[in-house]
Design an enzyme around this catalytic site. Structure first.
Site, mmCIF file in Angstrom:
data_model
loop_
_atom_site.group_PDB
_atom_site.id
_atom_site.type_symbol
_atom_site.label_atom_id
_atom_site.label_comp_id
_atom_site.label_asym_id
_atom_site.label_seq_id
_atom_site.Cartn_x
_atom_site.Cartn_y
_atom_site.Cartn_z
ATOM 1 N N ASP A 180 1.443 -0.798 -0.195
ATOM 2 C CA ASP A 180 -0.223 -0.154 -0.025
ATOM 3 C C ASP A 180 0.718 1.384 0.114
ATOM 4 O O ASP A 180 1.823 1.942 0.867
ATOM 5 C CB ASP A 180 -1.089 0.368 0.703
ATOM 6 N N HIS A 181 1.386 2.045 -1.004
ATOM 7 C CA HIS A 181 2.290 2.558 -1.545
ATOM 8 C C HIS A 181 2.854 4.293 -0.700
ATOM 9 O O HIS A 181 2.628 4.346 0.028
ATOM 10 C CB HIS A 181 2.382 3.145 -2.653
ATOM 11 N N ASP A 238 -10.409 1.647 -4.634
ATOM 12 C CA ASP A 238 -9.370 2.394 -5.456
ATOM 13 C C ASP A 238 -8.787 2.481 -4.232
ATOM 14 O O ASP A 238 -6.891 2.739 -3.480
ATOM 15 C CB ASP A 238 -9.640 3.065 -6.716
ATOM 16 N N HIS A 243 -6.288 2.834 1.158
ATOM 17 C CA HIS A 243 -5.287 3.929 1.563
ATOM 18 C C HIS A 243 -5.979 4.741 2.977
ATOM 19 O O HIS A 243 -5.586 5.076 4.001
ATOM 20 C CB HIS A 243 -4.777 5.242 0.459
HETATM 21 P P1 NAP Z 1 0.930 -1.931 -17.171
HETATM 22 O O1 NAP Z 1 0.932 -1.059 -17.559
HETATM 23 O O2 NAP Z 1 -0.620 -2.527 -18.128
HETATM 24 O O3 NAP Z 1 1.951 -3.739 -16.990
HETATM 25 C C1 NAP Z 1 1.490 -4.528 -17.477
HETATM 26 C C2 NAP Z 1 2.368 -5.462 -17.396
HETATM 27 O O4 NAP Z 1 1.866 -6.674 -17.431
HETATM 28 C C3 NAP Z 1 3.320 -5.088 -18.644
HETATM 29 O O5 NAP Z 1 4.481 -4.819 -18.840
HETATM 30 C C4 NAP Z 1 2.886 -6.245 -19.700
HETATM 31 O O6 NAP Z 1 3.806 -7.056 -20.541
HETATM 32 C C5 NAP Z 1 2.965 -7.544 -18.777
HETATM 33 N N1 NAP Z 1 1.063 -8.709 -18.572
HETATM 34 C C6 NAP Z 1 0.525 -8.512 -19.036
HETATM 35 N N2 NAP Z 1 0.257 -9.531 -19.726
HETATM 36 C C7 NAP Z 1 1.181 -10.440 -19.333
HETATM 37 C C8 NAP Z 1 1.522 -12.215 -19.374
HETATM 38 N N3 NAP Z 1 0.305 -13.133 -19.709
HETATM 39 N N4 NAP Z 1 2.616 -12.146 -19.694
HETATM 40 C C9 NAP Z 1 4.183 -11.836 -18.737
HETATM 41 N N5 NAP Z 1 3.736 -10.081 -18.639
HETATM 42 C C10 NAP Z 1 2.109 -9.909 -19.226
HETATM 43 O O7 NAP Z 1 0.253 -1.916 -15.542
HETATM 44 P P2 NAP Z 1 1.135 -1.075 -14.566
HETATM 45 O O8 NAP Z 1 0.011 0.453 -14.718
HETATM 46 O O9 NAP Z 1 2.054 -1.705 -14.544
HETATM 47 O O10 NAP Z 1 -0.204 -2.152 -12.728
HETATM 48 C C11 NAP Z 1 0.300 -3.086 -12.569
HETATM 49 C C12 NAP Z 1 0.238 -3.494 -11.837
HETATM 50 O O11 NAP Z 1 0.608 -2.478 -10.688
HETATM 51 C C13 NAP Z 1 -1.323 -3.494 -11.483
HETATM 52 O O12 NAP Z 1 -1.695 -4.339 -10.193
HETATM 53 C C14 NAP Z 1 -1.983 -2.265 -10.955
HETATM 54 O O13 NAP Z 1 -3.375 -2.123 -10.097
HETATM 55 C C15 NAP Z 1 -0.683 -1.713 -10.125
HETATM 56 N N6 NAP Z 1 -0.919 -0.301 -9.766
HETATM 57 C C16 NAP Z 1 -0.310 0.300 -10.764
HETATM 58 C C17 NAP Z 1 0.060 1.290 -10.605
HETATM 59 C C18 NAP Z 1 0.943 2.345 -11.540
HETATM 60 O O14 NAP Z 1 1.302 3.680 -10.815
HETATM 61 N N7 NAP Z 1 1.247 2.525 -12.844
HETATM 62 C C19 NAP Z 1 -0.143 2.140 -9.119
HETATM 63 C C20 NAP Z 1 0.014 1.420 -8.055
HETATM 64 C C21 NAP Z 1 -0.884 0.081 -8.277
HETATM 65 P P3 NAP Z 1 4.010 -7.541 -22.037
HETATM 66 O O15 NAP Z 1 2.276 -6.711 -22.601
HETATM 67 O O16 NAP Z 1 4.699 -6.586 -22.927
HETATM 68 O O17 NAP Z 1 3.501 -8.246 -22.165
#
Ligand code: NAP
Length: 491
Positions: A180-181, A238, A243
């Site tokens: 939980d950042h 969310d 949080h």
């Molecule tokens: P994202 O940008 O959509 O990235 C998802 C990643 O998963 C990509 O690297 C994608 O790469 C990979 N992926 C998808 N399907 C896959 C598969 N079958 N096998 C292997 N790799 C796969 O998502 P994100 O924003 O980084 O978020 C990631 C997690 O962090 C989520 O749970 C989100 O709720 C959480 N989160 C994110 C943030 C934020 O600031 N972004 C904040 C809080 C929490 P490929 O398409 O190359 O496979």
């Protein structure tokens, strides 16, 4: 720096081509490396489906660090520790290859079998990955293995239980680090210190002296590119389930008998257990939901939530929640804790206001309406610091008072940027300190509370949109406090 504080480790990032890795994880690992908190004996394995190579990953890592931190040095030595494997997490054959790569890197970098598996991917994959890591022996390495999980942890109590069961079939609770950042933020960690290291606050920190507490986490941004994710989530899942309730727990917990993970968690869990669960028919007396309409943000007109993307046209998802939380224990009986969070609000800010009760007699104001209660304001972001509102004599003749503020601005005093929350949490995970991660019991109790809201709201179509972009939410959020003769403080 001793060995224990300078972990040697292979960090495997599932989802290394994604947004979280790029914006948060790579810059955080770099800062840990630069500050000497990470041993030079480390490697990072990046995994995702796209056909990148080590070189492409390294270029992307360098680019993300340049964008986030603008370092003036060559990043080649640092990025040479990064390795990429194209990998579909649902494909069984990928995992033995990964084990071989990690074993090789453990030889090259002498990381003593210590492994962090960071799941920066959509939650539907968490169970599968954990299970395969166990099945293919990746977590049995001779050192320690830890699994870092991003939010959301389920969409309700039932799905969270299912996910937890899948994770626990592969990893022990002590090996699971649920991020939980907010818990990595400097001023959130400061809540405990402000309370438990200052007699002037802690002695007054109860229902005899505090009239109410207000927690606001407001964003100016709308749903941006996250429409699909956000529409299934909404502000309650969310922000409130994680949080906001974590902040409530830190503000309301009893002093722990020591600063160990177990003691602090146990006090937080007791608070979450003491939160009064609402009867479904009472939900609308205690909580307000909202969705933003079009409006004006700093001179720029912005669209309504329902006009942000085609799939949101008929959406009933809340982009705003305000609520009143009651804690039924000896310390807090009768003190409302108001929470408020939403998108496209007038300002971007997270702050906590503790409002103290008025004195029985205050002769220094001519009119009751001018009387100002003492307030303690904890600014979490973007400003970090505390402000104490007191009353002091108005200068000149006479004996009238006026409100004054004593302010401590964390950034200005320390003169450096505070470490990113992710940097601190990654480090805590690597040294095995789970204090600022959420235990399963906290997750479950939080879901139990918000499930009541979500269930009631899912059965009624809301009268959305009901607040203008650029405002501070629906009028009903103000009425919620007005019913109790309070109002939201804004500074
Ligand atoms: P994202 O940008 O959509 O990235 C998802 C990643 O998963 C990509 O690297 C994608 O790469 C990979 N992926 C998808 N399907 C896959 C598969 N079958 N096998 C292997 N790799 C796969 O998502 P994100 O924003 O980084 O978020 C990631 C997690 O962090 C989520 O749970 C989100 O709720 C959480 N989160 C994110 C943030 C934020 O600031 N972004 C904040 C809080 C929490 P490929 O398409 O190359 O496979």
């Amino acid at each position: 720096m001793n060995n224990q504080l300078q972990p040697k480790v292979v960090i495997t990032i599932f989802g290394a081509t994604g947004d979280l890795a790029k914006r948060k994880l790579f810059p955080s690992i770099y800062r840990l490396y630069k500050s000497g908190k990470l041993s030079k004996d480390f490697a990072v394995v990046g995994l995702a489906r796209r056909p990148w190579t080590n070189e492409i990953l390294r270029e992307n890592v360098a680019k993300s660090i340049d964008e986030a931190l603008s370092p003036e040095e060559d990043l080649e030595e640092f990025t040479s520790h990064f390795y990429y494997q194209s990998f579909d997490v649902t494909d069984e054959s990928s995992y033995s290859g990964l084990n071989m790569l990690i074993n090789d890197l453990e030889g090259t970098y002498n990381t003593e079998g210590n492994r962090v598996f960071y799941l920066a991917m959509a939650p539907e994959f968490f169970g599968t990955i954990a299970n395969k890591l166990k099945q293919y022996g990746l977590k049995d390495s001779g050192g320690w293995s830890r699994l870092v999980i991003e939010k959301p942890f389920g969409v309700d109590l039932e799905s969270a239980k299912k996910l937890n069961k899948e994770l626990r079939a592969a990893f022990d609770e002590e090996q699971i680090y649920r991020i939980d950042h907010y818990l990595g933020k400097e001023m959130i960690q400061n809540i405990e210190v402000i309370r438990f290291a200052n007699g002037i606050f802690e002695h007054l920190w109860n229902n005899r002296f505090i009239s109410n507490i207000q927690i606001t986490s407001s964003e100016t941004l709308g749903v941006e590119e996250r429409a699909r994710y956000y529409d299934h989530s909404g502000a309650t899942r969310d922000m409130v389930q994680n949080h906001m309730l974590q902040m409530v727990a830190l503000l309301a917990m009893e002093p722990p008998i020591s600063l160990t993970t177990e003691e602090i968690r146990s006090e937080k869990i007791k608070v979450l257990r003491a939160i009064r669960n609402m009867k479904p028919e009472k939900v609308d007396d205690f909580f307000v939901r909202g969705q933003y309409d079009s409006g004006d943000m700093k001179g720029k007109s912005v669209p309504a939530y329902r006009d942000e993307a085609d799939e949101l046209k008929d959406s009933n998802t809340e982009t705003f929640v305000a609520g009143k939380i009651l804690i039924d224990n000896y310390r807090w009986a009768g003190v409302p804790i108001y929470i408020r969070t939403g998108k496209r609000l007038a300002e971007k800010s997270t702050k906590i206001v503790i409002e103290f009760k008025n004195l029985p007699m205050n002769l220094y104001y001519q009119q009751d309406k001018d009387k100002h209660p003492n307030l303690l304001i904890i600014n979490i972001q973007p400003n970090e610091g505390i402000t104490l509102c007191l009353n002091a004599k108005k200068s000149g003749t006479g004996a009238l008072a006026e409100p004054i503020q004593l302010a401590y601005n964390h950034n200005a005093v320390s003169g450096i940027n505070t470490p990113e929350a992710y940097e601190k949490l990654l480090y805590d995970c690597m040294v095995g300190d789970a204090t600022n991660f959420t235990h399963w019991d906290e997750v479950a109790l939080s879901w139990k509370f918000v499930d009541t809201l979500l269930d009631v709201w899912s059965k009624n179509v809301a009268n959305f949109p009901n607040y203008e972009s650029g405002s501070m939410g629906p009028d009903a959020a103000d009425e919620l406090l007005a019913k109790d003769r309070f109002h939201w403080w804004s500074f």
